[in-house]
Design a protein around this motif. Structure first.
Motif, PDB file in Angstrom:
ATOM      1  N   PRO A 504       0.837  -1.218   0.000  1.00 43.26           N
ATOM      2  CA  PRO A 504       0.000   0.000   0.000  1.00 43.26           C
ATOM      3  C   PRO A 504       0.860   1.253   0.000  1.00 43.26           C
ATOM      4  O   PRO A 504       2.072   1.186   0.216  1.00 43.26           O
ATOM      5  N   TYR A 505       0.223   2.388  -0.233  1.00 44.11           N
ATOM      6  CA  TYR A 505       0.943   3.665  -0.352  1.00 44.11           C
ATOM      7  C   TYR A 505       2.028   3.552  -1.412  1.00 44.11           C
ATOM      8  O   TYR A 505       3.139   4.051  -1.255  1.00 44.11           O
ATOM      9  N   PHE A 506       1.657   2.880  -2.495  1.00 42.99           N
ATOM     10  CA  PHE A 506       2.575   2.679  -3.619  1.00 42.99           C
ATOM     11  C   PHE A 506       2.578   3.964  -4.455  1.00 42.99           C
ATOM     12  O   PHE A 506       1.963   4.047  -5.514  1.00 42.99           O
ATOM     13  N   ASP A 507       3.233   4.988  -3.909  1.00 43.19           N
ATOM     14  CA  ASP A 507       3.240   6.312  -4.517  1.00 43.19           C
ATOM     15  C   ASP A 507       4.647   6.891  -4.464  1.00 43.19           C
ATOM     16  O   ASP A 507       5.416   6.605  -3.541  1.00 43.19           O
ATOM     17  N   ASP A 508       4.961   7.744  -5.424  1.00 46.08           N
ATOM     18  CA  ASP A 508       6.282   8.366  -5.465  1.00 46.08           C
ATOM     19  C   ASP A 508       6.585   9.127  -4.178  1.00 46.08           C
ATOM     20  O   ASP A 508       7.724   9.125  -3.705  1.00 46.08           O
ATOM     21  N   ARG A 509       5.572   9.790  -3.610  1.00 45.73           N
ATOM     22  CA  ARG A 509       5.806  10.620  -2.423  1.00 45.73           C
ATOM     23  C   ARG A 509       6.297   9.795  -1.232  1.00 45.73           C
ATOM     24  O   ARG A 509       6.985  10.302  -0.357  1.00 45.73           O
ATOM     25  N   TYR A 510       5.955   8.494  -1.219  1.00 48.30           N
ATOM     26  CA  TYR A 510       6.367   7.615  -0.119  1.00 48.30           C
ATOM     27  C   TYR A 510       7.575   6.749  -0.472  1.00 48.30           C
ATOM     28  O   TYR A 510       8.465   6.542   0.351  1.00 48.30           O
ATOM     29  N   ASN A 547       0.385   8.205 -11.888  1.00 50.78           N
ATOM     30  CA  ASN A 547       0.954   6.861 -11.919  1.00 50.78           C
ATOM     31  C   ASN A 547       2.381   6.887 -11.364  1.00 50.78           C
ATOM     32  O   ASN A 547       3.198   7.711 -11.788  1.00 50.78           O
ATOM     33  N   PRO A 548       2.706   6.000 -10.423  1.00 50.59           N
ATOM     34  CA  PRO A 548       4.051   5.981  -9.846  1.00 50.59           C
ATOM     35  C   PRO A 548       5.116   5.664 -10.894  1.00 50.59           C
ATOM     36  O   PRO A 548       4.858   4.939 -11.859  1.00 50.59           O
ATOM     37  N   VAL A 549       6.308   6.187 -10.689  1.00 52.58           N
ATOM     38  CA  VAL A 549       7.426   5.953 -11.609  1.00 52.58           C
ATOM     39  C   VAL A 549       7.730   4.463 -11.720  1.00 52.58           C
ATOM     40  O   VAL A 549       7.914   3.939 -12.830  1.00 52.58           O
ATOM     41  N   PHE A 550       7.761   3.765 -10.587  1.00 54.61           N
ATOM     42  CA  PHE A 550       8.099   2.338 -10.624  1.00 54.61           C
ATOM     43  C   PHE A 550       7.059   1.538 -11.418  1.00 54.61           C
ATOM     44  O   PHE A 550       7.393   0.542 -12.046  1.00 54.61           O
ATOM     45  N   LEU A 551       5.803   1.977 -11.385  1.00 52.50           N
ATOM     46  CA  LEU A 551       4.773   1.311 -12.182  1.00 52.50           C
ATOM     47  C   LEU A 551       5.046   1.525 -13.665  1.00 52.50           C
ATOM     48  O   LEU A 551       4.883   0.605 -14.480  1.00 52.50           O
ATOM     49  N   GLN A 552       5.498   2.725 -14.019  1.00 55.42           N
ATOM     50  CA  GLN A 552       5.795   3.035 -15.423  1.00 55.42           C
ATOM     51  C   GLN A 552       6.980   2.225 -15.934  1.00 55.42           C
ATOM     52  O   GLN A 552       7.117   2.014 -17.149  1.00 55.42           O
ATOM     53  N   TRP A 553       7.834   1.782 -15.023  1.00 57.61           N
ATOM     54  CA  TRP A 553       9.001   0.996 -15.418  1.00 57.61           C
ATOM     55  C   TRP A 553       8.648  -0.462 -15.726  1.00 57.61           C
ATOM     56  O   TRP A 553       9.475  -1.185 -16.285  1.00 57.61           O
ATOM     57  N   ILE A 554       7.468  -0.905 -15.347  1.00 58.84           N
ATOM     58  CA  ILE A 554       7.047  -2.294 -15.578  1.00 58.84           C
ATOM     59  C   ILE A 554       6.194  -2.355 -16.835  1.00 58.84           C
ATOM     60  O   ILE A 554       5.294  -1.530 -17.032  1.00 58.84           O
ATOM     61  N   ASP A 555       6.468  -3.325 -17.689  1.00 58.59           N
ATOM     62  CA  ASP A 555       5.691  -3.511 -18.920  1.00 58.59           C
ATOM     63  C   ASP A 555       4.203  -3.598 -18.574  1.00 58.59           C
ATOM     64  O   ASP A 555       3.800  -4.385 -17.722  1.00 58.59           O
TER      65      ASP A 555
END
Length: 562
Positions: A504-510, A547-555
């Motif tokens: 949870p709190y899968f966000d760039d700010r955290y 959308n979080p950066v790490f999510l954008q890094w995943i296909d």
């Protein structure tokens, strides 16, 4: 599936099984006295340990992570002596020093002493961990440690290293030493391993993609240097096949590594493969869990979403499964733990975080209770901690300085001169009565609880609050009430795994910080969280417009968006 395709799949599994064993055999068959194995999560390190330790006597296994030590102690029971570095140092120094005692927060106590006595803000942990042996403040620390009669966690490892360096003949010899999670070792801990390697065969394992503990000056540079072709002391190996995670999780990790390197991160990373291990059992799990789940919701809705997801999993599994909830921060961990309990879950474990805790009045009283009898007056550390909470600032500073000027004077004598010893004696009497289940007068007991910062009314209120769960909540699906749920932070997740993992709190700010750059450390944090899952990962964002950066890094084909 046709007979031909079944044969192809079976052949693929046989090849994977053979290749995985070849990587293990390469380590086992090597004649090198010093081996280093870089292996990702779930790639069979414990199996390797059993193989390399099997049939040998007098072996030692060391790790920094408590959870791993507990698991390895069971897995290697009767095969190896499994310890944390602190535990091993305690064993060594216990033989060298009589009446050995340890207080984990000692460095914090002496740090405060230095502020008052020297007027200096000194990070003693940093000095020890980075082997700043010549620092003028080390002597001050040693003097205070001797006065208090206790070691802390970092300085006991420091003491063991200095003891070995001065007395090489005391370094124990083992038929095999195994080191796990080496990427989380700092310069001090590395020194201890190098000393052991002078007399024993050593196997080092770790993964620079899982380096989390920079807060204790740990660095993946140590494992990278030893794995490097330039290092002639250690023979390098890898274990690439992961049998813990599903195919989609492993592919997502590889996506992250590729994207991170493209963005200029992980430049010094050990070049290694992280591969899915084909097997009939795991292939079935992969077919049922072919995507990472991504959900956006308000922060207040996160516990509800976790509850509903667990209910859906239960309807599919129809048997017990495990859940791990990994939060970026400790406060989020506590909030989610409480919310899940309020929803009727009966088996929620919230991993304790003692790393930042300051010594309390109760800690000091416990030291005095443990000292017993006449030794109680001689427990300078216990009396010093207690004095901080009973005296005003100026009085405390005065007697602390006196204890430094003449370390032959007991702290109990100084607090007696300040007129507070009787007050401490009363508190100790109450604690002894509690220990023996004796009777205590209510007013006296309430006053004592206030002094040690235990609020009986808040405790009773919280207890009643749990009992006043609405009936509709208490009737949460009985099939999921006892599902084992562990809620923890990312650093504390090391050494843990579960069937289903919620982040949870899968966000760039955290995970990164609103105005902070992405770092290798933050990338490793996410990789560790992601690879705790045996079956499925749920990523839950609380910032719904980004959308979080790490999510954008995943296909994107690996993501199912709810």
């Amino acid at each position: 599936m046709t007979d031909i395709s079944e044969a192809i799949v079976e052949k693929k599994r046989e090849i994977a099984k053979r290749k995985r064993q070849e990587y293990v055999d390469a380590v086992l068959n090597s004649s090198s006295e010093k081996k280093i194995v870089v292996a990702g999560p779930g790639t069979g390190k414990t199996y390797l340990f059993k193989e390399i330790l099997g049939g040998k006597r007098n072996t030692l296994t060391l790790s920094f992570v408590n959870a791993l030590v507990e698991d390895l102690s069971l897995e290697l029971c009767g095969i190896s002596d499994v310890r944390t570095l602190h535990g091993f140092a305690l064993k060594i120094m216990g033989k060298a020093v009589s009446d050995m005692k340890v207080f984990p927060e000692l460095t914090k106590v002496i740090k405060e002493d230095a502020k008052i006595i020297l007027g200096e803000d000194i990070d003693f942990e940093f000095l020890f961990n980075n082997r700043d042996d010549e620092s003028k403040f080390i002597d001050f620390y040693k003097k205070r440690r001797k006065y208090y009669g206790h070691y802390g966690y970092s300085d006991i490892v420091f003491a063991a290293v200095k003891y070995f360096e001065k007395n090489k003949n005391t370094i124990p010899k083992y038929t095999q030493v195994v080191i796990d999670e080496f990427q989380d070792f700092n310069k001090l801990e590395m020194s201890l391993i190098d000393l052991l390697a002078e007399k024993s065969d050593v196997l080092i394992t770790g993964d620079d993609d899982q380096a989390l503990y920079d807060f204790k000056s740990a660095s993946p540079v140590h494992i990278r240097e030893r794995f490097s072709n330039d290092n002639k002391d250690y023979t390098p190996f890898t274990l690439p096949y992961c049998s813990r995670c599903t195919r989609v999780i492993i592919e997502a990790v590889n996506d992250i590594i590729v994207a991170a390197k493209k963005a200029g991160h992980l430049t010094n990373r050990v070049n290694k493969s992280f591969l899915y291990f084909d097997s009939e059992e795991k292939d079935k799990v992969c077919d049922a869990n072919s995507k990472l789940i991504y959900k956006k919701c308000q922060a207040s809705e996160i516990p509800y979403h976790i509850q509903k997801s667990i209910e859906a999993i239960a309807n599919e599994e129809r048997k017990e499964f495990t859940v791990l909830v990994i939060t970026p921060f400790n406060k989020q961990k506590c909030n989610i733990s409480d919310a899940l309990r309020n929803k009727g879950f009966k088996n929620v474990l919230s991993a304790e975080n003692r790393d930042t805790r300051e010594p309390t009045l109760l800690d000091g009283l416990k030291l005095l209770i443990e000292a017993k009898g006449k030794k109680c007056d001689k427990c300078n550390l216990g009396w010093r901690i207690v004095a901080k909470y009973l005296l005003d600032g100026n009085d405390f500073n005065k007697i602390l300085n006196k204890s430094n000027e003449d370390d032959s004077v007991l702290f109990s004598k100084l607090i007696e001169e300040a007129g507070n010893k009787k007050e401490v004696s009363k508190m100790l009497t109450i604690l002894r009565k509690i220990k023996k289940d004796g009777e205590i007068e209510d007013t006296e007991f309430n006053e004592f609880l206030k002094k040690i910062c235990f609020d009986p009314y808040k405790m009773a209120k919280d207890c009643l609050k749990k009992e006043l769960v609405p009936y509709e909540k208490s009737y949460t699906n009985p099939g999921i009430k006892k599902i084992p749920i562990t809620v923890t932070t990312i650093p504390k997740a090391k050494g843990l795994d579960a069937d289903y993992v919620f982040i949870p709190y899968f966000d760039d700010r955290y995970l990164i910080g609103d105005k902070n750059p992405i770092t290798d450390q933050k990338i490793c944090n996410f990789i560790v969280a992601l690879t705790r899952a045996r079956k499925k990962v749920f990523l839950i964002s609380s910032v719904v417009n980004k959308n979080p950066v790490f999510l954008q890094w995943i296909d994107d084909k690996r993501i199912e968006r709810l």
